[in-house]
Design a protein around this motif. Structure first.
Motif, PDB file in Angstrom:
ATOM      1  N   UNK A 246      12.163 -10.274 -20.073  1.00  0.00           N
ATOM      2  CA  UNK A 246      11.283 -11.154 -20.631  1.00  0.00           C
ATOM      3  C   UNK A 246       9.821 -10.642 -20.930  1.00  0.00           C
TER       4      UNK A 246
ATOM      5  N   UNK B  74       7.105  -7.304 -21.322  1.00  0.00           N
ATOM      6  CA  UNK B  74       7.084  -5.980 -21.663  1.00  0.00           C
ATOM      7  C   UNK B  74       5.632  -5.424 -21.635  1.00  0.00           C
TER       8      UNK B  74
ATOM      9  N   UNK C 265       2.683  -3.247 -22.881  1.00  0.00           N
ATOM     10  CA  UNK C 265       2.072  -2.289 -24.215  1.00  0.00           C
ATOM     11  C   UNK C 265       0.861  -2.117 -24.187  1.00  0.00           C
ATOM     12  N   UNK C 266       0.449  -0.673 -24.261  1.00  0.00           N
ATOM     13  CA  UNK C 266      -0.726  -0.140 -24.147  1.00  0.00           C
ATOM     14  C   UNK C 266      -1.596  -0.269 -22.791  1.00  0.00           C
TER      15      UNK C 266
ATOM     16  N   UNK D 226      -1.343  -4.057 -21.478  1.00  0.00           N
ATOM     17  CA  UNK D 226      -1.273  -5.337 -20.989  1.00  0.00           C
ATOM     18  C   UNK D 226       0.111  -5.565 -20.834  1.00  0.00           C
ATOM     19  N   UNK D 227       0.356  -6.564 -19.969  1.00  0.00           N
ATOM     20  CA  UNK D 227       1.837  -7.102 -19.743  1.00  0.00           C
ATOM     21  C   UNK D 227       1.942  -8.334 -20.630  1.00  0.00           C
ATOM     22  N   UNK D 228       3.004  -8.276 -21.234  1.00  0.00           N
ATOM     23  CA  UNK D 228       3.035  -9.587 -22.293  1.00  0.00           C
ATOM     24  C   UNK D 228       4.149 -10.361 -22.326  1.00  0.00           C
ATOM     25  N   UNK D 229       4.371 -11.687 -22.206  1.00  0.00           N
ATOM     26  CA  UNK D 229       5.759 -12.393 -22.095  1.00  0.00           C
ATOM     27  C   UNK D 229       6.067 -12.354 -23.366  1.00  0.00           C
ATOM     28  N   UNK D 230       7.535 -11.902 -23.658  1.00  0.00           N
ATOM     29  CA  UNK D 230       8.161 -11.866 -25.057  1.00  0.00           C
ATOM     30  C   UNK D 230       8.960 -13.218 -25.168  1.00  0.00           C
TER      31      UNK D 230
ATOM     32  N   UNK E 239      -8.557  -2.445 -25.919  1.00  0.00           N
ATOM     33  CA  UNK E 239      -9.093  -3.029 -26.865  1.00  0.00           C
ATOM     34  C   UNK E 239     -10.714  -3.110 -27.136  1.00  0.00           C
TER      35      UNK E 239
ATOM     36  N   UNK F 182     -11.754   0.553 -27.388  1.00  0.00           N
ATOM     37  CA  UNK F 182     -11.428   1.150 -28.466  1.00  0.00           C
ATOM     38  C   UNK F 182     -12.629   0.358 -29.643  1.00  0.00           C
TER      39      UNK F 182
END
Lengths: 648, 205, 375
Positions: C35, C37, C39-40, C42-46, C221, C224
Motif C-alpha cells: 500500500x 511505496x 519514490x525518490x 518520499x513515501x506515498x500511499x498508493x 524537489x 532540484x
C-alpha cells in the motif's frame, strides 16, 4: 450469412432495428457506406461490411464521423446512393461539413443515419441531433417501428434525390437495438458506374462544381429553402405519418420514433383507444402544416410524446401559433409542459402515467405488496453490479500503473480522459485515475491547456489518455497543438488494437478494412515522433518496466511525451477464448485480510475473475470468468497467486 | 399459416444475466424460433456499456396480434430466465408479479461490489427462498456447471432456452430449435448446441 | 502511553503523519505491504488500506510512539540523560586509514565500524545509503567489507533505509546491521522493542544500529528547483557542503563552481525535519557525528564524535580500538555539555513546531514533552 443479405422479398424476418436500416439501404441500392462506430449505431455499417462483396458495396470505418460523411458525400456527388452512419455525438463531429453539405445539396441519394441514446444507456449525454435538421435546413425522418426502419431507410434515398439534399434518418436505442418482425423487400442492384460531373456552372447542382462560395450564399440558401419547401409538400401526404383513433378524441397524442411504441402500449394498458387519437409522425422536419392543422383542430388537448428534447413539442406549438385563430384554443402537454419528464429515456409506464393524469384516470398500478417485497429482496439479493473492465482488460493494468506512478510522484498529478472503455478510469475499476472526461480527444486538448499553466503557479503533472481509435479520430490535432505550444504533458495512448468499446471495429492503425480485407496500418508511434513528441512504448502487463517508464516520463519537464501502452483487448479476435495462463491461488500463502495484503487483489484490483470467499477468508479464481491474463499474479504481494503458461 | 393462440397475449419473457453470458444470442434465438411460426416478436435489449460486467437484460414480447413496446410495462413479465441468479431479483423488483415464473441458473457471477467486499452475495438457499416467495413457480438449473463439462460455460444460455421449452406453453420444440440453430450457427457448432438444448429440456421435463 | 492503543493503521499514516507534513521518509511502512511505496525521497500511499491496525503505524516514528517504553526496553536506565538519551560514553575517533578518511565527510568512523562488523561476522549484511546522484539517495545492502568505504560521504536527501531492511529481513535469516538517521533508527527501535505479530522472527535479524547525527535532510524537489535556478541547464558534476564552515553548498558544474549560501539551501529542508526532536540518533547502539571542540573547527577537522549507548556499541568501539583501525583522542570536557545544549535546542524547537501544527499547547501529535525530554 446474414438474413439482411439473403432474405428474399416477401419473407418475414426478425430484424434488429439496425439490421432493418441496413436492409433498407440495400433495397435502395446503396453503394457507398461510411461512418464511425458508436453505440447504438455500430451494427449498421458492420452488417453492410459483412455483405459488401456480395452486393458490390464500398464500406469503410472512417477515421471519424466528419470524414465518414465526406466519404459518403463523395459517393453521392459521383452519382452513387450513399449512407453515412453515426451516433448522436458523432453528428456534432460531422456538423461542420454538414452545414456546407446541406447548403449546396446532394446528387444521388445521401442518407445520414444518426442513432441516438436517450437516457445515455451507453453515452455520456442525451444529445438530440434533430435540431441540426432545423438549424441547417434539411429533411428529417424518424421510423416508428421495425418495418418502418427498413422502409424509411430505403425511402430516405428517394427523398434525398427528390429534394437534392441530405436526409437525416434518426433512430434511438430502443429502435436500433430492439428487434421485430420485418417483411423484406427486394434488394436493388444499384448503379455500378461512378462519375463526378463538374463542367456546368456553379448553380448547376447536377453538373457544376460542388462548392459553397462567398457571393453564392444567397442564391444557394434560397435554393436550399425551396428544397425544404418541397420536402414539406411531400410530407403532407407521406404514408409514414399515420393516424389511429376517433375523429374527435379527448386527447390528441403526437409522437414519433420508439416513443410511438410506448404510446400504443400505454393506450392499450389504459383501454383508452376510443378516447385518444394517435398521430404518429415519420417526417419530423419540416413539419407538414396542413396535416398537423387538421389533427390539432380535433381536440383541445395535445400530448407530444418524443424521445429526446422537446423538439416536436416546440415546433408544433410554433406551428399552432402560425395557424392563428382557426386552430382554436389548445392545451399542450409533453416533456416541456409536463407531465412527461424533461430528461431521460421514456418507457410505456411513464407514458401511461402521463396519459392517465391528463385523462383523469387512475394510473395503472402493480400489486403494491408484491412490489414492496420484491424491492426489499432486490436490495439484499441483487448486490449492485457496477460497470467494470472485463477480465484480462489491459486498461485495468494501465490504470493500475498510472495511478501507482502518479501517487509515487506525489505532486497531485492527474489524468485527463475521453470516450472509450477507458472512460471507466473515472470510477473504482480504474482506481479513480481519470479526473476529466469529455468528448473524443478532449483529454489531450485539456492536457495541452493544463500543461501551459505553470506560469500561474500550476505545478501538478498532467497526463492524458486516449485510445488508439480515438487518437486518429480526434486526438491528433490536440497533440499537435500541445507539441507546437510546448505544453508540459504526457499523453498515454492505451493501444488495445481496435475500437474495442463498440465491438472491435478496425481503425486507421489496423491492418484490415471493415470487411476483413487487408489495408496498410498507420503507425501511431511514427506519427507522434514525426510530430515532435518523445515516444516510449511499453506493455502494461510487464508492470515493473512499464511503471518505471511512466515515472521517468513524469520526471521530464517541458515538452510533450507520448507513452504507448500496448496490449490487445481481451475481447480482440486474436485473444478471445484463448487463455494465456492457468491461474491458481496458494491458500497457505494468501494473506487475505492480514496486515501485509488486506485483500489487495479483490478489494483494490477488483478483477471480475477473482472471488473473495468471506467464509474461508481466501481469494479464489473464478474459472468461468478468468481469462488468464496473469496480471493478478504480478500484483499479489506474497506470490500466492501463480500463473502457469497454458500449452498452446 | 397463422400462429397458435397464446394463453396470454402478449406473452412477456425477460432474459437476464451479465455481459458475456450469451443473453442476446438466447433472446434472438427464441425470437427467430417464434417468428418462424408466424408470431410477432418484439425484443428490447440493453447492451453496449453494460457488456463491461454490468447487467444485461432482454425483453421479449410474443404476440399473435402486433408488435409491442420493446420495454415491458412494469409488473407485467410472465417468465424470467435468469442466467445469473441474483439478476432475477433485479428484474422481479420492476417487472415481477405474483403469477410470474422463473427459471434460474444456479451459478453466480460476483459483481465487483461483492469481490471488493462492499456487498455480500446471497447464498443459494437465500436465493431459492427469495424466488419461492416472489414467483408462482421457479426452477433452478445447474446450467453453467453442466456447460463447463461440455467444454464452454457460455452454453448455459442454450440450456436455459431448452429448459424454457420444457415448462412453457410457447412452441419452442426441438425441431424448430434445430432448424433455427442451423441458420444461426456455423455447422461445426450445431451439435454441441443441440446437446445443450436437449440437456436443458430434459432437466425440466 | 501504550503501544497497542490507537493504532489506526494506514489512516493514521495518512491523516496524522502525511497530511500534517510529518512523514520523514524513513520508509518503515514500505515493503511490508503493497500500500505504500517510496519514490525518490518520499513515501506515498498508493491505495487506501482500511485496516484499523497495521504494522505501518506500529513502526512509524511519527506513529503514537512510547519513547519512554522504548528506552526502558532498549537501554539501561542508569545511562539515560534528558538531553541525549542513553549515553555510556562520548569519544572522538577517526579511521587510521587515510584513504577512508579521505572519502568520508569527517573521520570515516562509520565506514570503519561497518567494515569491521562485516569482517568479524557480527553482521552478514549492512544497510547503507548511497548517493545515487546529486539529489537522490538509495539504500543498498552489502556484505562485502571492502565495498563499505565507497558508500561513505554525506547524503542530501533521505534514503529508504528501513524499507531496505524490511526487504532483506524477510528473506533468509541473517544478521543485519543498519546505518540509520534518527527517524530511521526510531522506526527500527519500535520494530525491535515491539515486533508486531508475524514479525518476531524477522526482527531477530536486526543485530546492530549505527546512528548518524542529523540536523536535517533536503527535499529532492526543492533541491532540484534550487539547482535549476542556480545552474540552469548546465550539467552538474558534483555537489558538496564543505565541512569546514557549513556556510555554503558547492555546486560543481561543467562550467565551473557555483557557491550557494546555506540560508538558501536551508529553504530546501524537508518539512518533516522541523518536527524531529532527535539530533544525535538516540535509538542506536552507538551514534556518530562530526566533532567540534571549543578551540574551534580546525582543531577537530577530520574527527568524529561517537556517543556509545549500548553494551553492544561499546564492544564494537572497543574492538575497533584494539584492532587499531580507529584512532582515539581525548574529548574536551566541555564537549558533552555543548552536545547536550545543541540536542536540547533541537528538542525545544521541535516541540514548538509540533504545537503549531496541532494548534494545541502540549499536543505534540506523536509524542509527549516528557517523553522527548526522557522524563
Amino acid at each position: 450469412m446474414s438474413i439482411v443479405s439473403t432474405g428474399a422479398k416477401g419473407q418475414t424476418a426478425l430484424l434488429m432495428g439496425n439490421d432493418a436500416i441496413a436492409r433498407g439501404a440495400l433495397e435502395a441500392g446503396v453503394r457507398v457506406v461510411a461512418g464511425y462506430p458508436g453505440t447504438p449505431s455500430s451494427e449498421i455499417i458492420q452488417t453492410l461490411a459483412d455483405v459488401a462483396s456480395n452486393h458490390g458495396l464500398y464500406v469503410e470505418w472512417s477515421a471519424n464521423e466528419k470524414v465518414g460523411l465526406e466519404v459518403a458525400a463523395a459517393g453521392s456527388f459521383a452519382q452513387l446512393r450513399s449512407l453515412a452512419v453515426m451516433k448522436q455525438v458523432g453528428v456534432n463531429v460531422a456538423s461542420d461539413f454538414l452545414l456546407h453539405l446541406s447548403e449546396y445539396g446532394t446528387r444521388a441519394g445521401l442518407v445520414l443515419v444518426t442513432c441516438e441514446d436517450p437516457g445515455g444507456l451507453s453515452s455520456t449525454n442525451e444529445g438530440d441531433s434533430r435540431h441540426y435538421a432545423k438549424m441547417m435546413e434539411f429533411p428529417l425522418i424518424e421510423p416508428g417501428n421495425f418495418q418502418e426502419a427498413k422502409d424509411m431507410a430505403a425511402w430516405g434515398f428517394e427523398l434525398s434525390e427528390k429534394v437534392h439534399n441530405v436526409v437525416m434518418f434518426r433512430s434511438v436505442t430502443r429502435m436500433s437495438h430492439a428487434s421485430g418482425n420485418v417483411v423484406l423487400g427486394e434488394i436493388s442492384p444499384g448503379p455500378s458506374k461512378a462519375r463526378f460531373q463538374f463542367d456546368g456552372d456553379m448553380m448547376d447542382q447536377m453538373g457544376g462544381p460542388v462548392v459553397t462560395f462567398p457571393g453564392m450564399v444567397d442564391p444557394m440558401h434560397r435554393r436550399q429553402l425551396e428544397k425544404l419547401e418541397m420536402a414539406r409538400k411531400i410530407f403532407e401526404t407521406s404514408p409514414f405519418n399515420t393516424y389511429t383513433g376517433p375523429n374527435q378524441p379527448d386527447l390528441l397524442v403526437i409522437t414519433s420514433s420508439a416513443a410511438s411504441l410506448y404510446a400504443r402500449e400505454a393506450i392499450d394498458l389504459l383501454h383508452v383507444a376510443e378516447r385518444v387519437g394517435l398521430l404518429k409522425l415519420g417526417t419530423t422536419w419540416p413539419l407538414p402544416p396542413k396535416l398537423l392543422a387538421k389533427h390539432l383542430k380535433t381536440s383541445e388537448k395535445t400530448l407530444i410524446i418524443e424521445e429526446g428534447m422537446p423538439f416536436l413539442e416546440d415546433n408544433i406549438k410554433a406551428l399552432w401559433t402560425e395557424l392563428g385563430p382557426e386552430a382554436g384554443t389548445k392545451q399542450f402537454f409533453g416533456r416541456k409542459d409536463g407531465p412527461l419528464p424533461p430528461t431521460d429515456e421514456l418507457n410505456p409506464d411513464l407514458v401511461a402515467r402521463a396519459l392517465a393524469e391528463i385523462l383523469g384516470l387512475p394510473a395503472p398500478t402493480a400489486d403494491q405488496a408484491y412490489m414492496g417485497r420484491a424491492a426489499e429482496l432486490a436490495k439484499t439479493h441483487a448486490p449492485f453490479r457496477a460497470m467494470t473492465f472485463c477480465p484480462g482488460c489491459p486498461h485495468r493494468a494501465s490504470y493500475w500503473l498510472l495511478n501507482s506512478a502518479l501517487k509515487q510522484d506525489n505532486r497531485r498529478g492527474f489524468v485527463c480522459g475521453d470516450i472509450g472503455c477507458y472512460t471507466l478510469g473515472v470510477i473504482g475499476c480504474g482506481f479513480n485515475t481519470l479526473k476529466t472526461s469529455h468528448a473524443m480527444g478532449s483529454g489531450t486538448g485539456l492536457a495541452s491547456g493544463f500543461g501551459k499553466l505553470n506560469r500561474f503557479g500550476f505545478d501538478q503533472p498532467v497526463m492524458a489518455v486516449c485510445g488508439d481509435s480515438t487518437f486518429f479520430h480526434a486526438a491528433m490535432p490536440a497533440l499537435v497543438n500541445a507539441i507546437h505550444n510546448r505544453a508540459d504533458m504526457t499523453l498515454v495512448l492505451v493501444d488495445n488494437s481496435g475500437t474495442a468499446m463498440t465491438g472491435f471495429q478496425p481503425h486507421p492503425g489496423s491492418s484490415s478494412d471493415a470487411s476483413g480485407g487487408e489495408l496498410p496500418s498507420v503507425d501511431i508511434a511514427r506519427i507522434c515522433e514525426a510530430m515532435g513528441a518523445e515516444v516510449a512504448i511499453a506493455d502494461p502487463f510487464e508492470m515493473e518496466r512499464a511503471e518505471k517508464t511512466i515515472l521517468d516520463l513524469l520526471d521530464k519537464e517541458d515538452g510533450v511525451r507520448v507513452l504507448i501502452l500496448r496490449q490487445a483487448c481481451a475481447l480482440s479476435p486474436g485473444k478471445k477464448g484463448k487463455r494465456l495462463f492457468e491461474m491458481a491461488v496458494d491458500e497457505n500463502a494468501c494473506l487475505a485480510e492480514e496486515c501485509g495484503c488486506n485483500r489487495l487483489c479483490t478489494r483494490i484490483f477488483g478483477c471480475p475473475g477473482l472471488i473473495w470467499d468471506p467464509e474461508a477468508k481466501k481469494t479464489r479464481i473464478d474459472e468461468v470468468i478468468c481469462v488468464g491474463c496473469g496480471v493478478c499474479a504480478s500484483i499479489c504481494p506474497t506470490g500466492a497467486i501463480s500463473k502457469k503458461e497454458v500449452a498452446s | 399459416m397463422t400462429a397458435p393462440q397464446l394463453p396470454i397475449d402478449p406473452y412477456n419473457v425477460i432474459i437476464t444475466g451479465v455481459g458475456g453470458q450469451g443473453n442476446v444470442l438466447a433472446s434472438r434465438l427464441m425470437g427467430r424460433m417464434l417468428v418462424a411460426q408466424d408470431y410477432y416478436v418484439t425484443i428490447g435489449e440493453t447492451f453496449g456499456a453494460s457488456q463491461r460486467g454490468g447487467s444485461v437484460m432482454s425483453h421479449l414480447r410474443i404476440s399473435t396480434r402486433s408488435a409491442w413496446s420493446p420495454q415491458i410495462p412494469h409488473g407485467r413479465a410472465h417468465m424470467v430466465i435468469a442466467i445469473e441468479p441474483s439478476e432475477a431479483f433485479r428484474v422481479l423488483a420492476v417487472y415481477g408479479n405474483a403469477e410470474i415464473q422463473v427459471i434460474w441458473n444456479t451459478r453466480p457471477i460476483h459483481p465487483v461490489s461483492v469481490i471488493t467486499g462492499q456487498a455480500v452475495y446471497p447464498s443459494l438457499e437465500e436465493i431459492a427462498q427469495g424466488l419461492n416467495e416472489l414467483s408462482a413457480q421457479n426452477w433452478p438449473l445447474e446450467a453453467t456447471s453442466q456447460a463447463q463439462t461440455m467444454g464452454n460455460p457460455i452454453l448455459g444460455n442454450i440450456m436455459m432456452v431448452g429448459a424454457l421449452s420444457a415448462v412453457s406453453d410457447l412452441p419452442l420444440g426441438s425441431d424448430i430449435f434445430e432448424e433455427t440453430i442451423n441458420e444461426m450457427m456455423p455447422p461445426a457448432k450445431v451439435p454441441i448446441n443441440l446437446q445443450a438444448f436437449s440437456w436443458g429440456r430434459a432437466a425440466l421435463t | 502511553m501504550n503501544e497497542d492503543k490507537g493504532n489506526q493503521g494506514q489512516a493514521w499514516i495518512r491523516n496524522q503523519v502525511m497530511a500534517q507534513g510529518l512523514c520523514t521518509g524513513c520508509a518503515a511502512c514500505v515493503g511490508l505491504c503493497p500500500y505504500q511505496k517510496f519514490y525518490r525521497d518520499q513515501t506515498a500511499v498508493i491505495h487506501e488500506c482500511d485496516r484499523t491496525w497495521g504494522r505501518c503505524s506500529a513502526y512509524c516514528p511519527r506513529g503514537q510512539v512510547d519513547l519512554g517504553g522504548l528506552r526502558t526496553i532498549l537501554f539501561e536506565p542508569r545511562d539515560i540523560t534528558p538531553e541525549l538519551g542513553a549515553v555510556k560514553g562520548l569519544y572522538m575517533t577517526r579511521s587510521t586509514d587515510p584513504e577512508i578518511r579521505d572519502r568520508a565527510q569527517h573521520g570515516g568512523t562509520v565506514s570503519t565500524l561497518v567494515a569491521l562488523t562485516l569482517k568479524e561476522g557480527f553482521i552478514h549484511k549492512a544497510v547503507l545509503a548511497e548517493r545515487k546522484n546529486n539529489q537522490v539517495s538509495e539504500s543498498v545492502a552489502i556484505s562485502d567489507p571492502d565495498a563499505v568505504a565507497s558508500f561513505a560521504g554525506s547524503k542530501f536527501s533521505v534514503a529508504p533505509t528501513v524499507a531496505k531492511f524490511n526487504e532483506i529481513s524477510q528473506g533468509e535469516p541473517s544478521k543485519i546491521g543498519v546505518v540509520a538517521t534518527p527517524c530511521q533508527a526510531l522506526a527500527l527501535a519500535r520494530m525491535r522493542a515491539y515486533p508486531q505479530p508475524g514479525d518476531e522472527e524477522r526482527m531477530k535479524n536486526l543485530a546492530l544500529v549505527i546512528g548518524l547525527f542529523c540536523g536535517w535532510a533536503l527535499s529532492f524537489r526543492e533541491l532540484r528547483r534550487l539547482i535549476k535556478e542556480k545552474a540552469g541547464a548546465d550539467r552538474i558534476q558534483g555537489m558538496d557542503i564543505p565541512p569546514s564552515q557549513h556556510k555554503i553548498m558547492e555546486l560543481h558544474t561543467e562550467k565551473g563552481l557555483i557557491e550557494i549560501p546555506m540560508e538558501e539551501v536551508q529553504t530546501c529542508i524537508r518539512e518533516s525535519c522541523r518536527y524531529c526532536y532527535d539530533l544525535t540518533c538516540e535509538f542506536s547502539d552507538l551514534s556518530v557525528g562530526s566533532a567540534r571542540s571549543p578551540e574551534g573547527w580546525a582543531v577537530d577537522r577530520g574527527w568524529n564524535q561517537v556517543l556509545v549507548r549500548t553494551d553492544k556499541g561499546q564492544a564494537l568501539l572497543d574492538l575497533a580500538r584494539s584492532r587499531g583501525i580507529l584512532e582515539f583522542k581525548a574529548v574536551p570536557p566541555e564537549n558533552l555539555d555543548r552536545l547536550k545544549a545543541a540536542s536540547l535546542g533541537k528538542k525545544n524547537t521541535c516541540m514548538i513546531q509540533l504545537e503549531e501544527v496541532s494548534g494545541r499547547k502540549e499536543d505534540l501529535i506523536y509524542t509527549r514533552r516528557e517523553a522527548i525530554l526522557c522524563q
